[in-house]
Design a protein around this motif. Structure first.
Motif, PDB file in Angstrom:
ATOM      1  N   ASN A  40       0.821  -1.192   0.000  1.00  0.00           N
ATOM      2  CA  ASN A  40       0.000   0.000   0.000  1.00  0.00           C
ATOM      3  C   ASN A  40       0.864   1.255   0.000  1.00  0.00           C
ATOM      4  N   TYR A  41       0.205   2.380   0.174  1.00  0.00           N
ATOM      5  CA  TYR A  41       0.908   3.669   0.113  1.00  0.00           C
ATOM      6  C   TYR A  41       2.015   3.760   1.141  1.00  0.00           C
ATOM      7  N   PHE A  42       1.781   3.172   2.325  1.00  0.00           N
ATOM      8  CA  PHE A  42       2.766   3.290   3.396  1.00  0.00           C
ATOM      9  C   PHE A  42       3.928   2.318   3.204  1.00  0.00           C
ATOM     10  N   ASP A  43       3.634   1.132   2.610  1.00  0.00           N
ATOM     11  CA  ASP A  43       4.710   0.177   2.343  1.00  0.00           C
ATOM     12  C   ASP A  43       5.635   0.691   1.241  1.00  0.00           C
ATOM     13  N   LEU A  44       5.007   1.167   0.142  1.00  0.00           N
ATOM     14  CA  LEU A  44       5.784   1.687  -0.971  1.00  0.00           C
ATOM     15  C   LEU A  44       6.083   3.154  -0.682  1.00  0.00           C
ATOM     16  N   ASP A  45       6.964   3.401   0.264  1.00  0.00           N
ATOM     17  CA  ASP A  45       7.267   4.772   0.636  1.00  0.00           C
ATOM     18  C   ASP A  45       8.150   5.434  -0.412  1.00  0.00           C
ATOM     19  N   GLY A  46       8.539   6.676  -0.136  1.00  0.00           N
ATOM     20  CA  GLY A  46       9.302   7.432  -1.112  1.00  0.00           C
ATOM     21  C   GLY A  46      10.607   6.776  -1.510  1.00  0.00           C
ATOM     22  N   LYS A  47      11.250   6.085  -0.577  1.00  0.00           N
ATOM     23  CA  LYS A  47      12.521   5.432  -0.886  1.00  0.00           C
ATOM     24  C   LYS A  47      12.341   4.345  -1.941  1.00  0.00           C
ATOM     25  N   LEU A  48      11.272   3.576  -1.792  1.00  0.00           N
ATOM     26  CA  LEU A  48      11.012   2.510  -2.759  1.00  0.00           C
ATOM     27  C   LEU A  48      10.567   3.079  -4.103  1.00  0.00           C
ATOM     28  N   ARG A  49       9.719   4.088  -4.062  1.00  0.00           N
ATOM     29  CA  ARG A  49       9.204   4.672  -5.294  1.00  0.00           C
ATOM     30  C   ARG A  49      10.305   5.301  -6.128  1.00  0.00           C
ATOM     31  N   MET A  50      11.339   5.836  -5.464  1.00  0.00           N
ATOM     32  CA  MET A  50      12.441   6.477  -6.188  1.00  0.00           C
ATOM     33  C   MET A  50      13.153   5.515  -7.123  1.00  0.00           C
ATOM     34  N   ILE A  51      13.082   4.230  -6.838  1.00  0.00           N
ATOM     35  CA  ILE A  51      13.735   3.227  -7.679  1.00  0.00           C
ATOM     36  C   ILE A  51      12.706   2.391  -8.443  1.00  0.00           C
ATOM     37  N   PHE A  52      11.565   2.122  -7.797  1.00  0.00           N
ATOM     38  CA  PHE A  52      10.562   1.226  -8.377  1.00  0.00           C
ATOM     39  C   PHE A  52      10.076   1.717  -9.739  1.00  0.00           C
ATOM     40  N   TYR A  53       9.630   2.951  -9.821  1.00  0.00           N
ATOM     41  CA  TYR A  53       9.068   3.463 -11.067  1.00  0.00           C
ATOM     42  C   TYR A  53      10.125   3.655 -12.161  1.00  0.00           C
ATOM     43  N   PRO A  54      11.295   4.217 -11.847  1.00  0.00           N
ATOM     44  CA  PRO A  54      12.338   4.272 -12.879  1.00  0.00           C
ATOM     45  C   PRO A  54      12.748   2.883 -13.370  1.00  0.00           C
ATOM     46  N   ALA A  55      12.716   1.888 -12.466  1.00  0.00           N
ATOM     47  CA  ALA A  55      13.086   0.530 -12.870  1.00  0.00           C
ATOM     48  C   ALA A  55      12.111  -0.023 -13.896  1.00  0.00           C
ATOM     49  N   ILE A  56      10.829   0.240 -13.714  1.00  0.00           N
ATOM     50  CA  ILE A  56       9.835  -0.223 -14.699  1.00  0.00           C
ATOM     51  C   ILE A  56      10.127   0.372 -16.067  1.00  0.00           C
ATOM     52  N   ILE A  57      10.392   1.667 -16.103  1.00  0.00           N
ATOM     53  CA  ILE A  57      10.692   2.336 -17.368  1.00  0.00           C
ATOM     54  C   ILE A  57      11.982   1.785 -17.961  1.00  0.00           C
ATOM     55  N   GLY A  58      13.001   1.608 -17.116  1.00  0.00           N
ATOM     56  CA  GLY A  58      14.287   1.118 -17.591  1.00  0.00           C
ATOM     57  C   GLY A  58      14.199  -0.269 -18.191  1.00  0.00           C
ATOM     58  N   TRP A  59      13.591  -1.226 -17.467  1.00  0.00           N
ATOM     59  CA  TRP A  59      13.467  -2.585 -17.985  1.00  0.00           C
ATOM     60  C   TRP A  59      12.644  -2.608 -19.271  1.00  0.00           C
ATOM     61  N   THR A  60      11.590  -1.797 -19.315  1.00  0.00           N
ATOM     62  CA  THR A  60      10.751  -1.773 -20.521  1.00  0.00           C
ATOM     63  C   THR A  60      11.529  -1.263 -21.723  1.00  0.00           C
ATOM     64  N   LEU A  61      12.270  -0.190 -21.532  1.00  0.00           N
ATOM     65  CA  LEU A  61      13.075   0.350 -22.633  1.00  0.00           C
ATOM     66  C   LEU A  61      14.143  -0.647 -23.086  1.00  0.00           C
ATOM     67  N   MET A  62      14.739  -1.368 -22.142  1.00  0.00           N
ATOM     68  CA  MET A  62      15.716  -2.385 -22.515  1.00  0.00           C
ATOM     69  C   MET A  62      15.050  -3.496 -23.331  1.00  0.00           C
ATOM     70  N   GLY A  63      13.828  -3.874 -22.936  1.00  0.00           N
ATOM     71  CA  GLY A  63      13.104  -4.879 -23.690  1.00  0.00           C
ATOM     72  C   GLY A  63      12.780  -4.422 -25.101  1.00  0.00           C
ATOM     73  N   VAL A  64      12.382  -3.161 -25.239  1.00  0.00           N
ATOM     74  CA  VAL A  64      12.109  -2.601 -26.567  1.00  0.00           C
ATOM     75  C   VAL A  64      13.386  -2.598 -27.403  1.00  0.00           C
ATOM     76  N   TRP A  65      14.502  -2.301 -26.769  1.00  0.00           N
ATOM     77  CA  TRP A  65      15.789  -2.316 -27.471  1.00  0.00           C
ATOM     78  C   TRP A  65      16.111  -3.732 -27.959  1.00  0.00           C
ATOM     79  N   PHE A  66      15.959  -4.716 -27.094  1.00  0.00           N
ATOM     80  CA  PHE A  66      16.199  -6.108 -27.502  1.00  0.00           C
ATOM     81  C   PHE A  66      15.307  -6.470 -28.692  1.00  0.00           C
ATOM     82  N   ALA A  67      14.044  -6.083 -28.607  1.00  0.00           N
ATOM     83  CA  ALA A  67      13.103  -6.391 -29.684  1.00  0.00           C
ATOM     84  C   ALA A  67      13.496  -5.687 -30.978  1.00  0.00           C
ATOM     85  N   SER A  68      13.962  -4.442 -30.865  1.00  0.00           N
ATOM     86  CA  SER A  68      14.326  -3.683 -32.067  1.00  0.00           C
ATOM     87  C   SER A  68      15.506  -4.307 -32.798  1.00  0.00           C
ATOM     88  N   ILE A  69      16.435  -4.918 -32.047  1.00  0.00           N
ATOM     89  CA  ILE A  69      17.563  -5.606 -32.689  1.00  0.00           C
ATOM     90  C   ILE A  69      17.066  -6.806 -33.473  1.00  0.00           C
TER      91      ILE A  69
END
Length: 219
Positions: free
Chosen positions: A177-206
């Motif tokens: 919930n909101y309290f478990d996923l505090d600011g420390k986790l969110r600072m990495i969690f959301y960028p990680a989703i974007i990062g892994w997705t972009l890497m996957g798109v890169w793999f697919a583009s090759i």
């Protein structure tokens, strides 16, 4: 350089998630303790998988409406990249389960459903290799890909919620919930989703680039 900005962003965000996930401070939650760091890998990879497989679905639909072979190539490439993250997600999930549930595979409904969903997608690649006629392969594979996607959704998001799954948010267990996923986790969690997705798109583009060259040579 202008066309490669998203690749650079993907590498930077993934590196940030890998390093930050290991080094940055995390909240001390009961049972999870330091294993909460796997949230940055296991969960975010599965987010990336869903996004990539959604892209594969869209390209299969576009192929069926246009019969353009390039769309079929893209559907396959995105499915492969998505399944790669699916396998990595299961492996990282097994490691997480070992330290929180006591064993790598406990037969948890969501574990089993995830494995079945991946097996359905693996059958998609086997199906593709069983046809010699390119148009027949593309048409039947596109139809199967649509089936695989809509079979995956209830397997991952509906059925585990109806059973006694130990996963957070399933079987009556509270999710993060909101309290478990505090600011420390969110600072990495959301960028990680974007990062892994972009890497996957890169793999697919090759993969797409290689297949487009082969298709051009065959014409």
């Amino acid at each position: 350089m202008k066309k490669s900005w998203w690749k650079i962003l993907g590498v930077l965000l993934t590196a940030y998630a890998l390093l930050g996930g290991l080094l940055m401070e995390v909240p001390r939650l009961a049972i999870l303790n330091e294993t909460i760091r796997n949230l940055y890998y296991h969960v975010t990879m599965w987010f990336g998988m869903i996004i990539l497989l959604t892209g594969s679905l869209v390209y299969s639909l576009r192929y069926l409406s246009s019969k353009n072979e390039h769309f079929d190539i893209r559907a396959e490439a995105y499915a492969k990249a998505g399944c790669l993250f699916g396998v990595l997600g299961i492996v990282t999930g097994m490691v997480w389960a070992r330290y929180t549930w006591g064993e790598f595979w406990s037969g948890d409904p969501k574990q089993n459903a995830s494995a079945i969903a991946l097996l359905i997608y693996f059958a998609y690649f086997i199906l593709r290799s069983s046809f010699e006629d390119p148009q027949q392969r593309s048409r039947i594979s596109a139809v199967y890909n649509i089936f695989a996607y809509f079979a995956m959704i209830p397997l991952l998001f509906i059925l585990p919620r109806l059973t006694d799954s130990m996963h957070p948010g399933n079987g009556g267990n509270p999710g993060f919930n909101y309290f478990d996923l505090d600011g420390k986790l969110r600072m990495i969690f959301y960028p990680a989703i974007i990062g892994w997705t972009l890497m996957g798109v890169w793999f697919a583009s090759i993969k797409i680039r290689i297949q487009d060259i082969r298709l051009t040579q065959d014409l």
